[in-house]
Design an enzyme around this catalytic site. Structure first.
Site, PDB file in Angstrom:
ATOM      1  N   GLY A  13      50.867  84.326  -8.328  1.00  0.00           N
ATOM      2  CA  GLY A  13      50.226  85.128  -7.609  1.00  0.00           C
ATOM      3  C   GLY A  13      50.878  86.629  -7.959  1.00  0.00           C
ATOM      4  O   GLY A  13      50.675  87.513  -7.109  1.00  0.00           O
ATOM      5  N   SER A  15      50.339  89.143 -10.204  1.00  0.00           N
ATOM      6  CA  SER A  15      49.561  90.169 -10.912  1.00  0.00           C
ATOM      7  C   SER A  15      49.088  91.277 -10.077  1.00  0.00           C
ATOM      8  O   SER A  15      48.858  92.116 -10.981  1.00  0.00           O
ATOM      9  CB  SER A  15      48.072  89.206 -11.655  1.00  0.00           C
ATOM     10  OG  SER A  15      47.478  89.002 -10.660  1.00  0.00           O
ATOM     11  N   SER A  37      49.935  83.318 -12.893  1.00  0.00           N
ATOM     12  CA  SER A  37      48.904  84.004 -12.184  1.00  0.00           C
ATOM     13  C   SER A  37      47.646  83.458 -13.216  1.00  0.00           C
ATOM     14  O   SER A  37      48.059  83.261 -14.297  1.00  0.00           O
ATOM     15  CB  SER A  37      48.853  85.537 -12.278  1.00  0.00           C
ATOM     16  OG  SER A  37      47.407  86.148 -11.579  1.00  0.00           O
ATOM     17  N   VAL A  64      47.370  77.530  -9.673  1.00  0.00           N
ATOM     18  CA  VAL A  64      48.100  76.864  -8.741  1.00  0.00           C
ATOM     19  C   VAL A  64      47.461  75.587  -8.169  1.00  0.00           C
ATOM     20  O   VAL A  64      48.091  74.795  -7.597  1.00  0.00           O
ATOM     21  CB  VAL A  64      48.570  77.674  -7.457  1.00  0.00           C
ATOM     22  CG1 VAL A  64      49.650  78.884  -8.097  1.00  0.00           C
ATOM     23  CG2 VAL A  64      47.517  78.233  -6.484  1.00  0.00           C
ATOM     24  N   ASN A  90      53.304  82.723  -3.720  1.00  0.00           N
ATOM     25  CA  ASN A  90      52.627  84.033  -3.164  1.00  0.00           C
ATOM     26  C   ASN A  90      51.144  83.884  -3.413  1.00  0.00           C
ATOM     27  O   ASN A  90      50.394  84.649  -2.830  1.00  0.00           O
ATOM     28  CB  ASN A  90      53.338  85.212  -3.811  1.00  0.00           C
ATOM     29  CG  ASN A  90      52.327  86.417  -3.597  1.00  0.00           C
ATOM     30  OD1 ASN A  90      52.371  87.258  -2.403  1.00  0.00           O
ATOM     31  ND2 ASN A  90      51.561  87.160  -4.617  1.00  0.00           N
ATOM     32  N   SER A 142      50.958  84.462   6.682  1.00  0.00           N
ATOM     33  CA  SER A 142      50.262  85.758   7.264  1.00  0.00           C
ATOM     34  C   SER A 142      50.237  85.736   8.822  1.00  0.00           C
ATOM     35  O   SER A 142      50.457  84.517   9.247  1.00  0.00           O
ATOM     36  CB  SER A 142      48.721  85.622   6.823  1.00  0.00           C
ATOM     37  OG  SER A 142      48.173  86.416   7.555  1.00  0.00           O
ATOM     38  N   TYR A 155      41.003  81.066   6.088  1.00  0.00           N
ATOM     39  CA  TYR A 155      42.247  81.680   5.821  1.00  0.00           C
ATOM     40  C   TYR A 155      43.172  81.416   6.591  1.00  0.00           C
ATOM     41  O   TYR A 155      44.490  81.180   6.144  1.00  0.00           O
ATOM     42  CB  TYR A 155      42.158  83.270   5.763  1.00  0.00           C
ATOM     43  CG  TYR A 155      43.128  84.094   5.087  1.00  0.00           C
ATOM     44  CD1 TYR A 155      43.557  84.174   3.770  1.00  0.00           C
ATOM     45  CD2 TYR A 155      43.805  85.119   6.210  1.00  0.00           C
ATOM     46  CE1 TYR A 155      44.625  84.745   3.438  1.00  0.00           C
ATOM     47  CE2 TYR A 155      45.108  85.666   5.652  1.00  0.00           C
ATOM     48  CZ  TYR A 155      45.304  85.602   4.256  1.00  0.00           C
ATOM     49  OH  TYR A 155      46.480  86.275   3.915  1.00  0.00           O
ATOM     50  N   ALA A 157      43.613  78.969   8.830  1.00  0.00           N
ATOM     51  CA  ALA A 157      43.984  77.481   8.622  1.00  0.00           C
ATOM     52  C   ALA A 157      45.045  77.390   7.600  1.00  0.00           C
ATOM     53  O   ALA A 157      45.964  76.755   7.662  1.00  0.00           O
ATOM     54  CB  ALA A 157      42.798  76.638   8.651  1.00  0.00           C
ATOM     55  N   ILE A 188      49.195  94.758   5.288  1.00  0.00           N
ATOM     56  CA  ILE A 188      49.686  95.470   4.364  1.00  0.00           C
ATOM     57  C   ILE A 188      48.968  96.344   3.272  1.00  0.00           C
ATOM     58  O   ILE A 188      47.787  95.768   3.003  1.00  0.00           O
ATOM     59  CB  ILE A 188      50.608  94.531   3.521  1.00  0.00           C
ATOM     60  CG1 ILE A 188      51.446  93.559   4.226  1.00  0.00           C
ATOM     61  CG2 ILE A 188      51.597  95.242   2.374  1.00  0.00           C
ATOM     62  CD1 ILE A 188      52.634  94.588   5.084  1.00  0.00           C
TER      63      ILE A 188
END
Length: 245
Positions: A13, A15, A37, A64, A90, A142, A155, A157, A188
């Site tokens: 991830g 990119s 990616s 992935v 990531n 996260s 997300y 979970a 972020i």
């Protein structure tokens, strides 16, 4: 962290957002970087920026969630460069909706990319790290895994699953000199969080009263990948401005 020089680092991830900044930080430490990616065009653009440090920068178009594809990429990296020092898991997506109206594909897409993707990449890399008897795996979870968020059951979970995965894998690999840790970013400034950045009411819930930067996460990723973190494993470290205190 001079010991990161010449280390072979795989970043998924990569990119944009946090992944892009992590790649830039490792490049600054003169690591060899292998970027994965689905967006190969963005990876190639990033590669042109990173090559100024005269280290290896290779880009791979990969999903992935496709175990065979990931296995082929990881195998190619190991066969050509003889060692995999660091894996940064990531790659991640959001697809928000309240549970009552969430579509099944919204659940499965997020779980598959965030959690199953972490499993795929880790499983593929672990076989080589076990052979080497060394390695560092950093999983990007996260803060939502800890505090939850309306509209993000999928997300939350997936990211909570990553924390459990991290702790269990750390116990499995500890005796083979392989460290596994997770990073829990808070809010972020990235493309993924654009919708909340201007919400002053939400900003007031963060004790430091400011949003984090991708560089804050990248700095910790590099530390956890260095020899300075050799006695740290199985941890999920928050980078959240105190949000989850």
């Amino acid at each position: 962290m001079n010991d990161l020089k010449d280390k072979n680092v795989i970043i998924t991830g990569a990119s944009q957002g946090i992944g892009e900044k992590i790649a830039e930080q490792f490049s600054n430490y003169k690591s060899n970087i292998f970027l994965i990616s689905r967006n190969i065009k963005k990876l190639n653009n990033l590669k042109s920026k990173l090559l100024v440090n005269d280290k290896i920068v290779n880009c791979y178009s990969g999903d992935v969630t496709d175990a065979n594809q990931i296995n082929d990429i990881i195998k190619d990296i190991y066969n050509n460069y003889n060692k995999i020092d660091v894996l940064i898991n990531n790659a991640g997506i959001t697809n928000d909706n309240i549970l009552a109206t969430m579509k099944y594909n919204q659940w499965h897409e997020v779980i598959n990319t965030n959690l199953y993707g972490t499993f795929n990449c880790s499983k593929s890399v672990v076989r080589y790290m076990l052979k080497q008897k060394s390695g560092k795996i950093i999983n990007i979870s996260s803060i939502i895994a800890e505090i939850g968020n309306k509209g993000q059951t999928n997300y939350s979970a997936s990211k909570a699953g990553i924390i459990g995965f991290t702790k269990s894998l750390a116990k499995e690999l500890a005796t083979r000199n392989i460290n596994v840790n997770a990073i829990n970013p808070g809010f972020i400034k990235t493309e993924m969080t654009e919708t909340i950045i201007n919400d002053k009411e939400f900003l007031n819930t963060i004790p430091l009263k400011k949003y984090g930067s991708a560089e804050d996460v990248a700095n910790l990723a590099c530390f956890l990948s260095s020899e300075k973190s050799n006695y740290i494993t199985g941890q999920a470290i928050n980078v959240d401005g105190g949000l989850a205190m």
